[in-house]
Design a protein around this motif. Structure first.
Motif, PDB file in Angstrom:
ATOM      1  N   ALA A  95       0.838  -1.191   0.000  1.00 18.53           N
ATOM      2  CA  ALA A  95       0.000   0.000   0.000  1.00 18.53           C
ATOM      3  C   ALA A  95       0.878   1.248   0.000  1.00 18.53           C
ATOM      4  CB  ALA A  95      -0.929   0.013   1.208  1.00 18.53           C
ATOM      5  N   ILE A  96       0.470   2.224  -0.796  1.00 25.15           N
ATOM      6  CA  ILE A  96       1.161   3.514  -0.864  1.00 25.15           C
ATOM      7  C   ILE A  96       0.101   4.602  -0.821  1.00 25.15           C
ATOM      8  CG2 ILE A  96       2.738   5.010  -2.150  1.00 25.15           C
ATOM      9  CD1 ILE A  96       3.672   2.474  -3.672  1.00 25.15           C
ATOM     10  N   ALA A  97       0.243   5.545   0.113  1.00 36.00           N
ATOM     11  CA  ALA A  97      -0.737   6.625   0.231  1.00 36.00           C
ATOM     12  C   ALA A  97      -0.050   7.978   0.206  1.00 36.00           C
ATOM     13  CB  ALA A  97      -1.542   6.476   1.519  1.00 36.00           C
ATOM     14  N   PHE A  98      -0.779   8.962  -0.265  1.00 33.08           N
ATOM     15  CA  PHE A  98      -0.315  10.341  -0.319  1.00 33.08           C
ATOM     16  C   PHE A  98      -1.295  11.222   0.453  1.00 33.08           C
ATOM     17  CE2 PHE A  98       1.607   8.241  -3.831  1.00 33.08           C
ATOM     18  CZ  PHE A  98       2.778   8.921  -4.134  1.00 33.08           C
ATOM     19  N   ILE A  99      -0.777  12.042   1.369  1.00 36.41           N
ATOM     20  CA  ILE A  99      -1.594  13.069   2.016  1.00 36.41           C
ATOM     21  C   ILE A  99      -0.914  14.409   1.770  1.00 36.41           C
ATOM     22  CG2 ILE A  99      -2.626  13.944   4.125  1.00 36.41           C
ATOM     23  CD1 ILE A  99      -2.625  11.200   5.280  1.00 36.41           C
ATOM     24  N   LEU A 100      -1.624  15.301   1.070  1.00 38.63           N
ATOM     25  CA  LEU A 100      -1.058  16.586   0.677  1.00 38.63           C
ATOM     26  C   LEU A 100      -2.027  17.713   1.001  1.00 38.63           C
ATOM     27  CD1 LEU A 100       0.256  15.334  -2.750  1.00 38.63           C
ATOM     28  CD2 LEU A 100       1.669  15.868  -0.774  1.00 38.63           C
ATOM     29  N   ASP A 101      -1.486  18.911   1.199  1.00 36.17           N
ATOM     30  CA  ASP A 101      -2.303  20.076   1.510  1.00 36.17           C
ATOM     31  C   ASP A 101      -2.983  20.624   0.268  1.00 36.17           C
ATOM     32  OD1 ASP A 101      -1.454  19.956   4.159  1.00 36.17           O
ATOM     33  OD2 ASP A 101       0.164  21.398   3.868  1.00 36.17           O
ATOM     34  N   ALA A 102      -4.216  21.085   0.458  1.00 36.85           N
ATOM     35  CA  ALA A 102      -4.941  21.726  -0.638  1.00 36.85           C
ATOM     36  C   ALA A 102      -4.379  23.106  -0.943  1.00 36.85           C
ATOM     37  CB  ALA A 102      -6.423  21.851  -0.270  1.00 36.85           C
ATOM     38  N   ASP A 103      -3.890  23.798   0.097  1.00 34.24           N
ATOM     39  CA  ASP A 103      -3.428  25.182  -0.029  1.00 34.24           C
ATOM     40  C   ASP A 103      -4.563  26.048  -0.582  1.00 34.24           C
ATOM     41  OD1 ASP A 103      -0.892  24.606   1.052  1.00 34.24           O
ATOM     42  OD2 ASP A 103      -0.189  23.905  -0.888  1.00 34.24           O
ATOM     43  N   GLU A 104      -4.276  26.929  -1.536  1.00 31.00           N
ATOM     44  CA  GLU A 104      -5.299  27.855  -2.024  1.00 31.00           C
ATOM     45  C   GLU A 104      -6.077  27.320  -3.216  1.00 31.00           C
ATOM     46  OE1 GLU A 104      -6.117  30.821  -0.507  1.00 31.00           O
ATOM     47  OE2 GLU A 104      -4.840  29.888   1.024  1.00 31.00           O
ATOM     48  N   THR A 105      -5.696  26.137  -3.708  1.00 24.69           N
ATOM     49  CA  THR A 105      -6.327  25.617  -4.926  1.00 24.69           C
ATOM     50  C   THR A 105      -6.741  24.156  -4.749  1.00 24.69           C
ATOM     51  OG1 THR A 105      -4.130  25.031  -5.787  1.00 24.69           O
ATOM     52  CG2 THR A 105      -5.023  27.186  -6.422  1.00 24.69           C
TER      53      THR A 105
ATOM     54  N   PRO B  94       0.058  -2.526  -5.879  1.00 26.31           N
ATOM     55  CA  PRO B  94      -0.387  -2.210  -4.518  1.00 26.31           C
ATOM     56  C   PRO B  94      -1.613  -1.307  -4.553  1.00 26.31           C
ATOM     57  CG  PRO B  94       1.382  -0.735  -5.129  1.00 26.31           C
ATOM     58  CD  PRO B  94       1.217  -1.692  -6.286  1.00 26.31           C
ATOM     59  N   LYS B  95      -2.338  -1.242  -3.440  1.00 24.23           N
ATOM     60  CA  LYS B  95      -3.436  -0.294  -3.387  1.00 24.23           C
ATOM     61  C   LYS B  95      -2.850   1.099  -3.153  1.00 24.23           C
ATOM     62  CE  LYS B  95      -4.782  -1.066   1.472  1.00 24.23           C
ATOM     63  NZ  LYS B  95      -5.935  -1.373   2.344  1.00 24.23           N
ATOM     64  N   ILE B  96      -3.466   2.081  -3.799  1.00 22.08           N
ATOM     65  CA  ILE B  96      -2.982   3.455  -3.766  1.00 22.08           C
ATOM     66  C   ILE B  96      -4.045   4.332  -3.126  1.00 22.08           C
ATOM     67  CG2 ILE B  96      -2.125   5.406  -5.118  1.00 22.08           C
ATOM     68  CD1 ILE B  96      -0.328   2.963  -5.322  1.00 22.08           C
ATOM     69  N   GLY B  97      -3.620   5.182  -2.198  1.00 25.99           N
ATOM     70  CA  GLY B  97      -4.550   6.081  -1.536  1.00 25.99           C
ATOM     71  C   GLY B  97      -4.128   7.529  -1.709  1.00 25.99           C
ATOM     72  N   LEU B  98      -5.111   8.408  -1.738  1.00 25.45           N
ATOM     73  CA  LEU B  98      -4.842   9.846  -1.841  1.00 25.45           C
ATOM     74  C   LEU B  98      -5.817  10.593  -0.947  1.00 25.45           C
ATOM     75  CD1 LEU B  98      -3.584  12.402  -3.192  1.00 25.45           C
ATOM     76  CD2 LEU B  98      -5.365  12.192  -4.961  1.00 25.45           C
ATOM     77  N   MET B  99      -5.300  11.542  -0.173  1.00 22.99           N
ATOM     78  CA  MET B  99      -6.158  12.424   0.613  1.00 22.99           C
ATOM     79  C   MET B  99      -5.607  13.835   0.549  1.00 22.99           C
ATOM     80  SD  MET B  99      -7.541  12.250   4.545  1.00 22.99           S
ATOM     81  CE  MET B  99      -9.046  11.385   4.064  1.00 22.99           C
ATOM     82  N   ILE B 100      -6.479  14.782   0.165  1.00 17.87           N
ATOM     83  CA  ILE B 100      -6.135  16.194   0.150  1.00 17.87           C
ATOM     84  C   ILE B 100      -6.774  16.826   1.383  1.00 17.87           C
ATOM     85  CG2 ILE B 100      -6.192  18.334  -1.157  1.00 17.87           C
ATOM     86  CD1 ILE B 100      -4.650  16.072  -2.523  1.00 17.87           C
ATOM     87  N   VAL B 101      -5.968  17.452   2.224  1.00 25.12           N
ATOM     88  CA  VAL B 101      -6.485  18.057   3.447  1.00 25.12           C
ATOM     89  C   VAL B 101      -6.485  19.586   3.324  1.00 25.12           C
ATOM     90  CG1 VAL B 101      -5.836  16.166   4.985  1.00 25.12           C
ATOM     91  CG2 VAL B 101      -4.144  17.928   4.464  1.00 25.12           C
TER      92      VAL B 101
END
Length: 207
Positions: free
Chosen positions: A68-78, A108-115
Motif C-alpha cells: 500500500a502507498i498513500a499520499f496526504i497533501l495540503d490543498a493550499d489555495e487551490t 499495490p493499493k494506492i490512496g490519496l487524501m487532500i487536506v
C-alpha cells in the motif's frame, strides 16, 4: 513515534507527505489507529518540485514491492486544482484510478487524501485548528490566540499561512519545548479522536 532510523526498503506500506512537520503529526495519527511501526513515512520536501519528486519515487520496483502507498497533501489555495492534478498524476504512474479520499483495489493499493478536505482551502493545520476550536473548553484560549495574531497583524507581522500561525501561537505556550504540530499532537494538545479527524483516521486505517 521516532522514524529517523527507518528505511523505506524495510516496509511494505508507505505514506508520502509534504514536509517533516507533517511526518511527525501523521505518525501520531497512525499510532492512534493502531498502525504504529507498520508504515514508512516518506517526506517529499514541499510542493515546489512535487511532480518530479513523485515521478522519481513511484518506480515499477516500488510498485512491485509494496502492499500500500498513500499520499496526504495540503490543498493550499487551490483544492480543486491540487486534487485533479494529483489524481491524474498518480493514476498515470500506477495505472489505477486514483480518487481523493479513497484507496484503489489494485496491487499495490494506492490512496490519496487532500487536506483539510472537501473543497476547503488550507492545510493540515487548518483541520487541526478547526478541531481544536470546536471544543467549548478552548473558547477562552482561542480568543487570546486570535487577539494576539490580530495585534501582530497591526504591527505588520503576518503569518504566511494563517492557520500555521494560529497553531504556532497556541503551541508556543501549550508545548513550548517543541511548538511544532507533531510534537503538539504527541503531547496530547489535540484530541485525535475528534470527529474532525474521522475521515483522516479512517483513511490511515486503510493501511
Amino acid at each position: 513515534m521516532a522514524t529517523k532510523d527507518w528505511k523505506i526498503e524495510d516496509f511494505d506500506r508507505v505514506l508520502v507527505v509534504e514536509g517533516h512537520g507533517d511526518r511527525f503529526f501523521y505518525a501520531e495519527v497512525l499510532e492512534a489507529v493502531g498502525k504504529h511501526g507498520q508504515v514508512f513515512i516518506h517526506v517529499l520536501g514541499g510542493k515546489d518540485n512535487l511532480k518530479q519528486e513523485v515521478e522519481v519515487l513511484i518506480t515499477p520496483t516500488l510498485l512491485e514491492r509494496k502492499v500500500a502507498i498513500a499520499f496526504i497533501l495540503d490543498a493550499d489555495e487551490t483544492p480543486k486544482q491540487t486534487r485533479e492534478s494529483l489524481q491524474d498524476l498518480l493514476s498515470g504512474l500506477t495505472d489505477q484510478g486514483v480518487v481523493d479520499g479513497k484507496w484503489t483495489q489494485g496491487s499495490p493499493k494506492i490512496g490519496l487524501m487532500i487536506v483539510p478536505g472537501s473543497d476547503a482551502k488550507g492545510e493540515i493545520e487548518t483541520l487541526v485548528w478547526q478541531s481544536w476550536i470546536s471544543d467549548p473548553a478552548n473558547a477562552g484560549q482561542k480568543k487570546c490566540i486570535e487577539d494576539f495574531v490580530s495585534c501582530m497583524h497591526v504591527s505588520n507581522a503576518v503569518a504566511q499561512s494563517p492557520d500555521k500561525g494560529l497553531i504556532g501561537a497556541l503551541l508556543a505556550l501549550r508545548n513550548d519545548e517543541d511548538p511544532r504540530l507533531g510534537p503538539g499532537a504527541r503531547a496530547n494538545v489535540f484530541d485525535l479522536n475528534s470527529p474532525h479527524f474521522q475521515s483522516l483516521r479512517q483513511f490511515l486505517a486503510g493501511f
